[in-house]
Design a protein around this motif. Structure first.
Motif, PDB file in Angstrom:
ATOM      1  N   ALA A 151      55.398  76.852  42.591  1.00  0.00           N
ATOM      2  CA  ALA A 151      55.491  75.631  41.785  1.00  0.00           C
ATOM      3  C   ALA A 151      56.859  74.965  41.801  1.00  0.00           C
ATOM      4  O   ALA A 151      56.967  73.749  41.881  1.00  0.00           O
ATOM      5  CB  ALA A 151      55.103  75.940  40.332  1.00  0.00           C
ATOM      6  N   LEU A 152      57.923  75.762  41.709  1.00  0.00           N
ATOM      7  CA  LEU A 152      59.244  75.179  41.459  1.00  0.00           C
ATOM      8  C   LEU A 152      59.933  74.571  42.678  1.00  0.00           C
ATOM      9  O   LEU A 152      60.510  73.480  42.564  1.00  0.00           O
ATOM     10  CB  LEU A 152      60.152  76.224  40.809  1.00  0.00           C
ATOM     11  N   PRO A 153      59.940  75.201  43.847  1.00  0.00           N
ATOM     12  CA  PRO A 153      60.711  74.631  44.955  1.00  0.00           C
ATOM     13  C   PRO A 153      60.307  73.217  45.338  1.00  0.00           C
ATOM     14  O   PRO A 153      61.172  72.384  45.653  1.00  0.00           O
ATOM     15  CB  PRO A 153      60.455  75.620  46.107  1.00  0.00           C
ATOM     16  N   LEU A 154      59.017  72.923  45.327  1.00  0.00           N
ATOM     17  CA  LEU A 154      58.542  71.610  45.774  1.00  0.00           C
ATOM     18  C   LEU A 154      58.070  70.725  44.630  1.00  0.00           C
ATOM     19  O   LEU A 154      57.481  69.662  44.859  1.00  0.00           O
ATOM     20  CB  LEU A 154      57.411  71.788  46.794  1.00  0.00           C
ATOM     21  N   ALA A 155      58.345  71.116  43.383  1.00  0.00           N
ATOM     22  CA  ALA A 155      57.923  70.312  42.230  1.00  0.00           C
ATOM     23  C   ALA A 155      58.402  68.867  42.291  1.00  0.00           C
ATOM     24  O   ALA A 155      57.668  67.943  41.897  1.00  0.00           O
ATOM     25  CB  ALA A 155      58.387  70.980  40.936  1.00  0.00           C
ATOM     26  N   PRO A 156      59.630  68.575  42.770  1.00  0.00           N
ATOM     27  CA  PRO A 156      60.061  67.169  42.835  1.00  0.00           C
ATOM     28  C   PRO A 156      59.151  66.283  43.694  1.00  0.00           C
ATOM     29  O   PRO A 156      59.108  65.066  43.486  1.00  0.00           O
ATOM     30  CB  PRO A 156      61.472  67.268  43.441  1.00  0.00           C
ATOM     31  N   LEU A 189      65.400  80.841  43.987  1.00  0.00           N
ATOM     32  CA  LEU A 189      65.402  79.578  43.252  1.00  0.00           C
ATOM     33  C   LEU A 189      66.803  79.119  42.875  1.00  0.00           C
ATOM     34  O   LEU A 189      67.081  77.915  42.817  1.00  0.00           O
ATOM     35  CB  LEU A 189      64.524  79.707  42.006  1.00  0.00           C
ATOM     36  N   SER A 190      67.705  80.058  42.602  1.00  0.00           N
ATOM     37  CA  SER A 190      69.060  79.672  42.206  1.00  0.00           C
ATOM     38  C   SER A 190      69.840  79.039  43.340  1.00  0.00           C
ATOM     39  O   SER A 190      70.893  78.428  43.111  1.00  0.00           O
ATOM     40  CB  SER A 190      69.822  80.895  41.673  1.00  0.00           C
ATOM     41  N   ARG A 191      69.346  79.149  44.557  1.00  0.00           N
ATOM     42  CA  ARG A 191      69.999  78.521  45.711  1.00  0.00           C
ATOM     43  C   ARG A 191      69.491  77.109  45.966  1.00  0.00           C
ATOM     44  O   ARG A 191      69.989  76.432  46.871  1.00  0.00           O
ATOM     45  CB  ARG A 191      69.783  79.386  46.963  1.00  0.00           C
ATOM     46  N   LEU A 192      68.519  76.675  45.198  1.00  0.00           N
ATOM     47  CA  LEU A 192      67.985  75.319  45.341  1.00  0.00           C
ATOM     48  C   LEU A 192      68.635  74.442  44.276  1.00  0.00           C
ATOM     49  O   LEU A 192      68.381  74.616  43.088  1.00  0.00           O
ATOM     50  CB  LEU A 192      66.462  75.324  45.175  1.00  0.00           C
ATOM     51  N   PRO A 193      69.489  73.501  44.640  1.00  0.00           N
ATOM     52  CA  PRO A 193      70.277  72.753  43.649  1.00  0.00           C
ATOM     53  C   PRO A 193      69.449  71.910  42.694  1.00  0.00           C
ATOM     54  O   PRO A 193      69.939  71.526  41.629  1.00  0.00           O
ATOM     55  CB  PRO A 193      71.205  71.884  44.514  1.00  0.00           C
ATOM     56  N   TRP A 194      68.222  71.609  43.034  1.00  0.00           N
ATOM     57  CA  TRP A 194      67.385  70.795  42.153  1.00  0.00           C
ATOM     58  C   TRP A 194      66.606  71.635  41.132  1.00  0.00           C
ATOM     59  O   TRP A 194      65.902  71.089  40.284  1.00  0.00           O
ATOM     60  CB  TRP A 194      66.405  69.954  42.969  1.00  0.00           C
ATOM     61  N   VAL A 195      66.732  72.962  41.183  1.00  0.00           N
ATOM     62  CA  VAL A 195      66.068  73.840  40.205  1.00  0.00           C
ATOM     63  C   VAL A 195      67.087  74.275  39.152  1.00  0.00           C
ATOM     64  O   VAL A 195      68.121  74.859  39.483  1.00  0.00           O
ATOM     65  CB  VAL A 195      65.450  75.087  40.879  1.00  0.00           C
ATOM     66  N   ASP A 196      66.810  73.979  37.888  1.00  0.00           N
ATOM     67  CA  ASP A 196      67.654  74.444  36.786  1.00  0.00           C
ATOM     68  C   ASP A 196      67.326  75.905  36.512  1.00  0.00           C
ATOM     69  O   ASP A 196      66.171  76.243  36.240  1.00  0.00           O
ATOM     70  CB  ASP A 196      67.406  73.616  35.531  1.00  0.00           C
ATOM     71  N   VAL A 204      48.688  74.714  43.619  1.00  0.00           N
ATOM     72  CA  VAL A 204      49.507  74.559  42.421  1.00  0.00           C
ATOM     73  C   VAL A 204      50.084  73.151  42.334  1.00  0.00           C
ATOM     74  O   VAL A 204      50.070  72.522  41.273  1.00  0.00           O
ATOM     75  CB  VAL A 204      50.618  75.626  42.401  1.00  0.00           C
ATOM     76  N   LEU A 205      50.592  72.629  43.440  1.00  0.00           N
ATOM     77  CA  LEU A 205      51.150  71.267  43.440  1.00  0.00           C
ATOM     78  C   LEU A 205      50.077  70.236  43.128  1.00  0.00           C
ATOM     79  O   LEU A 205      50.342  69.240  42.428  1.00  0.00           O
ATOM     80  CB  LEU A 205      51.802  70.967  44.787  1.00  0.00           C
ATOM     81  N   THR A 206      48.866  70.449  43.611  1.00  0.00           N
ATOM     82  CA  THR A 206      47.764  69.536  43.296  1.00  0.00           C
ATOM     83  C   THR A 206      47.486  69.517  41.800  1.00  0.00           C
ATOM     84  O   THR A 206      47.255  68.462  41.206  1.00  0.00           O
ATOM     85  CB  THR A 206      46.497  69.948  44.068  1.00  0.00           C
ATOM     86  N   ALA A 207      47.520  70.684  41.171  1.00  0.00           N
ATOM     87  CA  ALA A 207      47.294  70.745  39.724  1.00  0.00           C
ATOM     88  C   ALA A 207      48.398  70.017  38.970  1.00  0.00           C
ATOM     89  O   ALA A 207      48.136  69.293  37.996  1.00  0.00           O
ATOM     90  CB  ALA A 207      47.214  72.194  39.270  1.00  0.00           C
TER      91      ALA A 207
END
Length: 314
Positions: A101-106, A131-138, A78-81
């Motif tokens: 996709a979301l946790p490592l998107a940055p 996901l709500s515990r990851l501060p970089w995810v809205d 997914v990250l490669t895409a």
């Protein structure tokens, strides 16, 4: 023609209700860029039909609910895409596919946003809690009561609809019954109840998913292409469905008030009882009729068939 090296958004969603919600949200999330977006989902009859006009689609193998090992295995793909298509914003409505996709998107230069499903009015899903515990995810909720320090509220897809009696007094003659397609859960209780209560002169169209019906004298389809599925909703006098968000929204789009029947954990029909939540919300708003499988009556079908849903005019 696709433009090279131009940043685009990505929409990531598991098939079924999550994907339907994502398709309805994109004009709000990315009003100017959604036509150029990358879509990441699983390959099914629904997704192939629903996304047939999209220019960038990546299909990945299924990621089952709470299958953490498969989440880890799918994440590099997914990250490669995301990197290959120069994605700068990635959105997801879930479920487990969101965690690829979301946790490592940055790491690939993309800002992640998660919109919790309408199916979770009582609180976030497992994916949402992670996901709500990851501060970089809205993180956004579709229920104002769930907004807090981790969750923001902007809008709900249900706010676009209202329903009322249409003044008619019709008895349904064509009934569309859809049980959902999520594996491995079956919903034979609803099949048996429909056959018990519906008169012989009614036409019943079935989408049964993985529910076993080979011992019954019915013309059952496991899965329909999305266009045919929507056509059956349009043609039906009333729709009886498992309490899945995707079917619920598709009915409202077609002006239909469905009968929503929750699958139950006690009968091994789903992973938990979350379907009760969206059925209850739909019932409270007058947008659906909630009934338990064993208590469903033909009069319930008549009642729902004589109500109409419509979009709220601004």
């Amino acid at each position: 023609m696709l433009r090279a090296n131009v940043h685009v958004p990505a929409f990531v969603a598991t098939t079924g209700g999550h994907l339907v919600q994502m398709t309805l949200m994109v004009p709000f999330l990315e009003p100017d860029r959604h036509r150029d977006a990358l879509w990441i989902t699983h390959r099914t009859a629904q997704s192939e039909s629903l996304l047939r006009d999209e220019r960038r689609v990546v299909f990945v193998p299924p990621v089952e609910a709470r299958d953490w090992l498969t989440v880890l295995r799918r994440t590099p793909e997914v990250l490669t895409a995301l990197r290959r298509h120069h994605v700068d914003r990635v959105y997801s409505t879930g479920a487990a596919l969101a965690l690829t996709a979301l946790p490592l998107a940055p790491l690939v230069g993309a800002r992640p946003t998660f919109v919790e499903s309408l199916a979770r009015p009582a609180g976030p899903s497992v994916a949402g809690r992670v996901l709500s515990r990851l501060p970089w995810v809205d993180c956004f909720t579709q229920y104002p009561a769930n907004a807090d320090t981790h969750w923001s509220y902007r809008y709900s897809l249900l706010d676009s609809f209202r329903a009322a009696e249409d003044g008619a007094d019709r008895v349904p003659k064509r009934i569309f019954v859809t049980l959902g397609t999520a594996r491995p859960w079956q919903f034979r209780r609803l099949v048996d109840r429909i056959l018990e209560i519906v008169p012989a002169d009614c036409t019943i169209v079935w989408q049964t998913g993985c529910t076993e019906t080979s011992d019954l004298d019915i013309d059952a389809r496991a899965v329909m292409p999305d266009a045919e599925f929507q056509q059956e909703i349009d043609r039906a006098d009333v729709v009886v469905s498992h309490a899945g968000v995707g079917t619920f929204l598709r009915c409202l789009e077609a002006g239909k008030v469905p009968v929503l029947v929750p699958r139950r954990l006690a009968h091994d029909e789903h992973i938990d009882d979350h379907q009760e939540q969206i059925a209850q919300v739909g019932s409270e708003r007058g947008l659906a009729l909630m009934r338990e499988a064993d208590a469903l009556t033909f009069e319930d079908l008549v009642l729902a068939g004589n109500r109409r849903a419509g979009r709220v005019t601004q």
